[in-house]
Enzyme design. Structure first.
Site, short mmCIF file in Angstrom:
data_model
loop_
_atom_site.label_atom_id
_atom_site.label_comp_id
_atom_site.label_asym_id
_atom_site.label_seq_id
_atom_site.Cartn_x
_atom_site.Cartn_y
_atom_site.Cartn_z
N ASP A 196 0.85 -1.20 0.00
CA ASP A 196 0.00 0.00 0.00
C ASP A 196 0.88 1.24 0.00
O ASP A 196 1.43 1.62 1.03
CB ASP A 196 -0.93 0.02 1.22
CG ASP A 196 -1.91 1.16 1.15
OD1 ASP A 196 -2.92 1.04 0.45
OD2 ASP A 196 -1.65 2.21 1.77
N GLU A 219 1.91 5.22 -0.19
CA GLU A 219 1.42 6.60 0.02
C GLU A 219 2.24 7.47 -0.93
O GLU A 219 3.38 7.14 -1.27
CB GLU A 219 1.61 7.05 1.47
CG GLU A 219 0.88 6.20 2.50
CD GLU A 219 -0.61 6.02 2.25
OE1 GLU A 219 -1.24 6.96 1.74
OE2 GLU A 219 -1.13 4.94 2.55
N ASP A 242 -2.30 1.48 -6.94
CA ASP A 242 -0.88 1.32 -6.59
C ASP A 242 -0.05 0.78 -7.76
O ASP A 242 1.00 1.35 -8.10
CB ASP A 242 -0.74 0.37 -5.38
CG ASP A 242 -1.47 0.89 -4.16
OD1 ASP A 242 -0.85 1.46 -3.26
OD2 ASP A 242 -2.72 0.73 -4.11
N HIS A 270 -4.43 5.66 6.10
CA HIS A 270 -3.56 6.44 5.19
C HIS A 270 -2.10 6.45 5.63
O HIS A 270 -1.29 7.18 5.04
CB HIS A 270 -4.06 7.86 4.95
CG HIS A 270 -5.41 7.92 4.30
ND1 HIS A 270 -5.71 7.27 3.11
CD2 HIS A 270 -6.57 8.52 4.68
CE1 HIS A 270 -6.97 7.50 2.79
NE2 HIS A 270 -7.52 8.25 3.73
N ASP A 319 -2.09 0.67 6.77
CA ASP A 319 -3.04 0.23 5.73
C ASP A 319 -2.69 -1.18 5.27
O ASP A 319 -3.57 -2.04 5.12
CB ASP A 319 -3.02 1.19 4.52
CG ASP A 319 -3.71 2.52 4.80
OD1 ASP A 319 -4.34 2.67 5.87
OD2 ASP A 319 -3.62 3.42 3.94
P1 AMP Z 1 -4.44 5.42 0.59
O1 AMP Z 1 -3.73 4.15 0.29
O2 AMP Z 1 -5.91 5.35 0.51
O3 AMP Z 1 -3.95 5.87 1.94
O4 AMP Z 1 -4.01 6.50 -0.46
C1 AMP Z 1 -2.84 6.45 -1.22
C2 AMP Z 1 -2.50 7.83 -1.70
O5 AMP Z 1 -3.59 8.34 -2.48
C3 AMP Z 1 -2.26 8.86 -0.63
O6 AMP Z 1 -0.92 8.82 -0.12
C4 AMP Z 1 -2.51 10.13 -1.40
O7 AMP Z 1 -1.43 10.48 -2.23
C5 AMP Z 1 -3.67 9.75 -2.29
N1 AMP Z 1 -4.96 10.08 -1.65
C6 AMP Z 1 -5.72 9.27 -0.87
N2 AMP Z 1 -6.83 9.93 -0.45
C7 AMP Z 1 -6.75 11.18 -0.97
C8 AMP Z 1 -7.59 12.34 -0.93
N3 AMP Z 1 -8.74 12.37 -0.24
N4 AMP Z 1 -7.18 13.45 -1.59
C9 AMP Z 1 -6.03 13.48 -2.29
N5 AMP Z 1 -5.21 12.40 -2.40
C10 AMP Z 1 -5.55 11.27 -1.74
MG MG Z 2 -2.69 3.87 2.20
MG MG Z 3 -3.93 2.50 -0.72
#
Ligand code: AMP
Ligand code: MG
Ligand code: MG
Length: 206
Positions: free
Chosen positions: A21, A23, A121, A178, A183
Site C-alpha cells: 500500500d 502513500e 498502486d 492512510h 493500511d
Molecule cells: P491510501 O492508500 O488510501 O492511503 O491512499 C494512497 C494515496 O492516495 C495517498 O498517499 C494520497 O497520495 C492519495 N490520496 C488518498 N486519499 C486522498 C484524498 N482524499 N485526496 C487526495 N489524495 C488522496
Molecule cells: Mg494507504
Molecule cells: Mg492505498
C-alpha cells in the site's frame, strides 16, 4: 453451494501474498504532476498460515516536489522529517529487488502475488512514476489481486474503501488510516478473514 470461482481457485496456488500500500505526494483536489511515492511497505504473508513472515518498509524521498504539502502531511501522518534524506525511488526499487531475492520470492517454484486495495498502486502510481523517471519496471509488479474484488466475490457485497471492508467483516481498524504500513496490515487482516470465510464455505463432496 460452490463459492469458488476460477480466480478464487487460482489463489490456492499462491505461496505468498505480498500486501502493498503506497502513500504518495498529494494536494487537496489538485493532481500532483508527477505524483511520487513517499512510503513503500510490503508484507510477505504466508498463504497457508496467513502470518506475516517478513516486512519491507521504507519512506521515500520525493525529488520533483521534495516539500510535502500540509494536506499530504495531515492525510498520511508522514512528516517532512520522515522523507527528507530517505532513499529515492530508484534506490528503493533496487533494495526491494534484493528483499524479493533474499526472501526466495524470485525463484521459479515459489508463487507469489501482490495484494492491493484498489488498482491505483500497481496500475497507475508505480508505472507512471517509473515512466516519468525512466526507471526499469520489474515484471513481478504486473500481477496483483485487488482485495476489493476478492471482498465482493466472497461476501457478495460491494466493496467500498478499506474501512468499509473492515466494518463489513467485523474487524477493527488498527493504527492510522492512510499510513502505508498500517493500511498494509489492515489489508492483510481483511485478506486473512476473506480466505478463512471462503474456506469455511467451501463445498463438501456429495
Ligand atoms: P491510501 O492508500 O488510501 O492511503 O491512499 C494512497 C494515496 O492516495 C495517498 O498517499 C494520497 O497520495 C492519495 N490520496 C488518498 N486519499 C486522498 C484524498 N482524499 N485526496 C487526495 N489524495 C488522496
Ligand atoms: Mg494507504
Ligand atoms: Mg492505498
Amino acid at each position: 453451494m460452490a463459492t469458488f470461482s476460477e480466480p478464487l481457485k487460482a489463489i490456492e496456488a499462491i505461496d505468498y501474498f505480498l500486501v502493498l500500500d503506497f502513500e504518495a505526494t498529494c494536494e487537496n483536489k489538485v493532481k500532483m504532476k508527477p505524483q511520487e511515492i513517499i512510503e513503500f511497505p510490503v508484507l510477505k504473508v504466508n498463504a497457508k498460515t496467513l502470518k506475516t513472515e517478513s516486512i519491507f518498509h521504507t519512506y521515500v524521498q520525493p525529488t520533483a516536489n521534495p516539500v510535502l504539502t500540509r494536506f499530504c502531511i495531515d492525510l498520511t501522518g508522514i512528516t517532512q522529517e520522515m522523507v527528507t534524506g530517505q532513499p529515492i525511488l530508484k534506490e528503493v526499487l533496487e533494495d526491494f529487488h534484493k528483499w524479493m531475492r533474499d526472501n526466495g520470492l524470485l525463484t521459479r517454484d515459489v508463487n507469489s502475488c501482490f495484494v492491493t486495495c484498489g488498482d491505483w498502486d500497481l496500475k497507475t502510481m508505480l508505472p507512471s512514476q517509473c515512466r516519468h523517471f525512466k526507471l526499469p519496471f520489474p515484471d513481478y509488479f504486473l500481477k496483483w489481486i485487488n482485495i476489493k474484488d476478492l471482498y465482493s466475490r466472497v461476501t457478495k457485497e460491494r466493496a467500498t474503501g478499506m474501512p468499509g471492508m473492515l466494518r463489513g467483516l467485523g474487524l477493527e481498524l488498527d493504527g492510522r488510516h492512510h499510513s502505508g504500513i498500517d493500511d498494509s496490515k489492515n489489508i492483510a487482516k481483511i485478506l486473512a478473514k476473506l480466505i478463512e470465510l471462503n474456506f469455511s464455505t467451501q463445498p463438501t463432496a456429495e
